[in-house]
Enzyme design. Sequence first.
Site, PDB file in Angstrom:
ATOM      1  N   SER A 147       0.822  -1.159   0.044  1.00  0.00           N
ATOM      2  CA  SER A 147      -0.144   0.173   0.180  1.00  0.00           C
ATOM      3  C   SER A 147       1.019   1.005  -0.205  1.00  0.00           C
ATOM      4  CB  SER A 147      -1.017   0.112   1.238  1.00  0.00           C
ATOM      5  OG  SER A 147      -1.496   1.314   1.507  1.00  0.00           O
ATOM      6  N   TYR A 161      -0.973  -1.221  10.566  1.00  0.00           N
ATOM      7  CA  TYR A 161      -1.247  -1.465   9.061  1.00  0.00           C
ATOM      8  C   TYR A 161      -0.013  -0.899   8.164  1.00  0.00           C
ATOM      9  CZ  TYR A 161      -3.468  -0.809   4.603  1.00  0.00           C
ATOM     10  OH  TYR A 161      -3.751  -1.184   3.172  1.00  0.00           O
TER      11      TYR A 161
END
Length: 260
Positions: A147, A161
């Site tokens: 990401s 995350y």
Amino acid sequence: MKRLHEKTAIVVGAGVSGEGWGNGNATAVEFAREGAKVVAVDHDFQRAARTRDLIVAEGGESIAVQCDVTDSGQVAAMVEQAKAAYGRVDILHNNVGIVVVGGVVDMPEEVWDRVIDTNLKGMFLTCKHTIPVMLENGGGAIVNVSSTSGIRWQGTPYISYAASKSGILQFTRSIAMEFAGRGIRANILLPGMIDTPLVRNSLSDEGYETVRKARDAACPMKRMGTPFEVAKAAVFLASDDASYISGAELLVDGALTCKI
């Protein structure tokens, strides 16, 4: 000829939360459209089955497998099912990821562990059990989804995350180097702001519309990306068109990270 003709692809995280297209089911379907036999894997069997049914409805080949990627035994069994069904594995696409908002002080330790186990240990286990099967047939291609949050602060404190997505970068580079001489390529996709059901369903309609406009405005292209834009990038990295590409990071973010 289709770019993935006669290849077998395991797509981990092939389901979608809610209706419509997410990165996982879009990639599984796009792989099938390019000729791959697809093993659609998800922790929720019904989600995996819906993706399988989409592929079969279009004339493709697919099986659905339920698997918790944090469980080594389940991952090993999933890879064996893929091999039993199609005789080989040529592509591994790792799309599993969960996000929990929280910073370093307020995030509970058990939440940190759950996110890291799912997002990073899960990839370790799928690669661990799939690579030996790939080597039996001379190699393969691994596409790991990270990401832009793994390389940039984007305004939201979700430290577990971000850390897990950053870890995927060096994890994948290490695989690329270790197996570069044995026919296995490993690359990284870094999606930016993508319009998926996970985003849409996380808020009320009114709330989502406000967030959608803000996310669109934040992107240099003035819109979020689509799951199929991520899927087409995954096809490229999985295909022989990328035969001399390994250890690379491919941003699919509409130039978002050029400005932050």
